[in-house]
Design a protein around this motif. Sequence first.
Motif, mmCIF file in Angstrom:
data_model
loop_
_atom_site.group_PDB
_atom_site.id
_atom_site.type_symbol
_atom_site.label_atom_id
_atom_site.label_comp_id
_atom_site.label_asym_id
_atom_site.label_seq_id
_atom_site.Cartn_x
_atom_site.Cartn_y
_atom_site.Cartn_z
ATOM 1 N N LEU A 1 0.835 -1.202 0.000
ATOM 2 C CA LEU A 1 0.000 0.000 0.000
ATOM 3 C C LEU A 1 0.871 1.254 0.000
ATOM 4 O O LEU A 1 0.571 2.231 -0.688
ATOM 5 N N LEU A 2 1.959 1.219 0.738
ATOM 6 C CA LEU A 2 2.914 2.331 0.748
ATOM 7 C C LEU A 2 3.484 2.537 -0.655
ATOM 8 O O LEU A 2 3.517 3.663 -1.162
ATOM 9 N N ASN A 3 3.892 1.462 -1.301
ATOM 10 C CA ASN A 3 4.485 1.557 -2.638
ATOM 11 C C ASN A 3 3.475 2.046 -3.671
ATOM 12 O O ASN A 3 3.812 2.828 -4.555
ATOM 13 N N ALA A 4 2.229 1.579 -3.576
ATOM 14 C CA ALA A 4 1.222 1.913 -4.578
ATOM 15 C C ALA A 4 0.658 3.315 -4.407
ATOM 16 O O ALA A 4 0.424 4.020 -5.388
ATOM 17 N N PHE A 5 0.423 3.735 -3.151
ATOM 18 C CA PHE A 5 -0.272 5.003 -2.916
ATOM 19 C C PHE A 5 0.524 6.004 -2.090
ATOM 20 O O PHE A 5 0.078 7.131 -1.896
ATOM 21 N N GLY A 6 1.664 5.597 -1.565
ATOM 22 C CA GLY A 6 2.479 6.509 -0.775
ATOM 23 C C GLY A 6 1.923 6.786 0.610
ATOM 24 O O GLY A 6 2.294 7.775 1.239
ATOM 25 N N VAL A 7 1.039 5.910 1.108
ATOM 26 C CA VAL A 7 0.482 6.096 2.451
ATOM 27 C C VAL A 7 1.467 5.505 3.458
ATOM 28 O O VAL A 7 1.687 4.287 3.466
ATOM 29 N N PRO A 8 2.060 6.361 4.317
ATOM 30 C CA PRO A 8 3.053 5.863 5.269
ATOM 31 C C PRO A 8 2.483 4.781 6.192
ATOM 32 O O PRO A 8 1.286 4.759 6.484
ATOM 33 N N LEU A 9 3.364 3.899 6.673
ATOM 34 C CA LEU A 9 2.942 2.797 7.529
ATOM 35 C C LEU A 9 2.256 3.302 8.800
ATOM 36 O O LEU A 9 1.265 2.725 9.244
ATOM 37 N N GLN A 10 2.767 4.374 9.381
ATOM 38 C CA GLN A 10 2.178 4.929 10.604
ATOM 39 C C GLN A 10 0.764 5.460 10.336
ATOM 40 O O GLN A 10 -0.144 5.282 11.148
ATOM 41 N N THR A 11 0.558 6.081 9.194
ATOM 42 C CA THR A 11 -0.767 6.578 8.815
ATOM 43 C C THR A 11 -1.730 5.408 8.607
ATOM 44 O O THR A 11 -2.882 5.464 9.034
ATOM 45 N N GLN A 12 -1.251 4.345 7.978
ATOM 46 C CA GLN A 12 -2.083 3.162 7.793
ATOM 47 C C GLN A 12 -2.544 2.625 9.146
ATOM 48 O O GLN A 12 -3.719 2.272 9.315
ATOM 49 N N ALA A 13 -1.640 2.568 10.112
ATOM 50 C CA ALA A 13 -1.986 2.069 11.449
ATOM 51 C C ALA A 13 -3.060 2.948 12.084
ATOM 52 O O ALA A 13 -4.014 2.445 12.684
ATOM 53 N N LYS A 14 -2.937 4.266 11.937
ATOM 54 C CA LYS A 14 -3.948 5.190 12.480
ATOM 55 C C LYS A 14 -5.293 4.980 11.803
ATOM 56 O O LYS A 14 -6.331 4.971 12.460
ATOM 57 N N TRP A 15 -5.289 4.816 10.490
ATOM 58 C CA TRP A 15 -6.536 4.616 9.745
ATOM 59 C C TRP A 15 -7.192 3.286 10.091
ATOM 60 O O TRP A 15 -8.408 3.175 10.089
ATOM 61 N N ARG A 16 -6.383 2.263 10.405
ATOM 62 C CA ARG A 16 -6.965 0.974 10.795
ATOM 63 C C ARG A 16 -7.692 1.082 12.127
ATOM 64 O O ARG A 16 -8.689 0.421 12.352
ATOM 65 N N MET A 17 -7.209 1.926 13.015
ATOM 66 C CA MET A 17 -7.781 2.067 14.360
ATOM 67 C C MET A 17 -8.780 3.218 14.459
ATOM 68 O O MET A 17 -9.296 3.495 15.532
ATOM 69 N N LYS A 18 -9.064 3.882 13.351
ATOM 70 C CA LYS A 18 -9.902 5.079 13.325
ATOM 71 C C LYS A 18 -11.304 4.792 13.840
ATOM 72 O O LYS A 18 -11.945 3.835 13.439
ATOM 73 N N LYS A 19 -11.771 5.656 14.722
ATOM 74 C CA LYS A 19 -13.148 5.601 15.221
ATOM 75 C C LYS A 19 -13.845 6.870 14.751
ATOM 76 O O LYS A 19 -13.227 7.910 14.579
ATOM 77 N N GLY A 20 -15.127 6.801 14.529
ATOM 78 C CA GLY A 20 -15.883 7.986 14.121
ATOM 79 C C GLY A 20 -15.665 8.319 12.659
ATOM 80 O O GLY A 20 -15.492 7.444 11.819
ATOM 81 N N ASP A 21 -15.673 9.621 12.347
ATOM 82 C CA ASP A 21 -15.527 10.075 10.967
ATOM 83 C C ASP A 21 -14.081 9.940 10.495
ATOM 84 O O ASP A 21 -13.155 9.903 11.279
ATOM 85 N N GLY A 22 -13.929 9.915 9.189
ATOM 86 C CA GLY A 22 -12.597 9.847 8.599
ATOM 87 C C GLY A 22 -12.397 8.539 7.867
ATOM 88 O O GLY A 22 -13.296 7.719 7.736
ATOM 89 N N ILE A 23 -11.197 8.354 7.391
ATOM 90 C CA ILE A 23 -10.872 7.156 6.618
ATOM 91 C C ILE A 23 -10.722 5.974 7.567
ATOM 92 O O ILE A 23 -9.947 6.016 8.519
ATOM 93 N N LYS A 24 -11.477 4.924 7.298
ATOM 94 C CA LYS A 24 -11.378 3.684 8.056
ATOM 95 C C LYS A 24 -10.840 2.626 7.099
ATOM 96 O O LYS A 24 -11.514 2.243 6.159
ATOM 97 N N LEU A 25 -9.636 2.205 7.342
ATOM 98 C CA LEU A 25 -8.950 1.277 6.444
ATOM 99 C C LEU A 25 -9.320 -0.161 6.796
ATOM 100 O O LEU A 25 -8.992 -0.651 7.881
ATOM 101 N N PRO A 26 -10.049 -0.855 5.909
ATOM 102 C CA PRO A 26 -10.405 -2.247 6.191
ATOM 103 C C PRO A 26 -9.168 -3.138 6.090
ATOM 104 O O PRO A 26 -8.358 -2.975 5.190
ATOM 105 N N TYR A 27 -9.035 -4.069 7.035
ATOM 106 C CA TYR A 27 -7.838 -4.911 7.035
ATOM 107 C C TYR A 27 -8.146 -6.297 7.569
ATOM 108 O O TYR A 27 -9.193 -6.541 8.164
ATOM 109 N N ILE A 28 -7.191 -7.190 7.343
ATOM 110 C CA ILE A 28 -7.247 -8.556 7.849
ATOM 111 C C ILE A 28 -6.005 -8.741 8.710
ATOM 112 O O ILE A 28 -4.904 -8.350 8.311
#
Length: 77
Positions: free
Chosen positions: A13-40
């Motif tokens: 995901l970092l290579n394809a879209f440039g989303v840093p690993l730390q940002t991905q972690a925040k988006w995975r744990m996101k509550k409420g409004d904003g980007i919620k990154l679905p994951y397995i």
Amino acid sequence: MNIETNLLTPQDLLNAFGVPLQTQAKWRMKKGDGIKLPYIKLGRRVFYKKDSIEALVNSLEVNSIASINANTIKDKR
């Protein structure tokens, strides 16, 4: 369907879209409004389904035909 070809790693995901690993972690744990990154999560490893990421990217599109049509309908009322 081969499961391995349908899964992305956080590095992919970092290579394809440039989303840093730390940002991905925040988006995975996101509550409420904003980007919620679905994951397995398999053990300690995190994966993303390609279909889910494509759907997320499409939902973030600004001024898409769907949103233009929705705004046009609202304006005509």
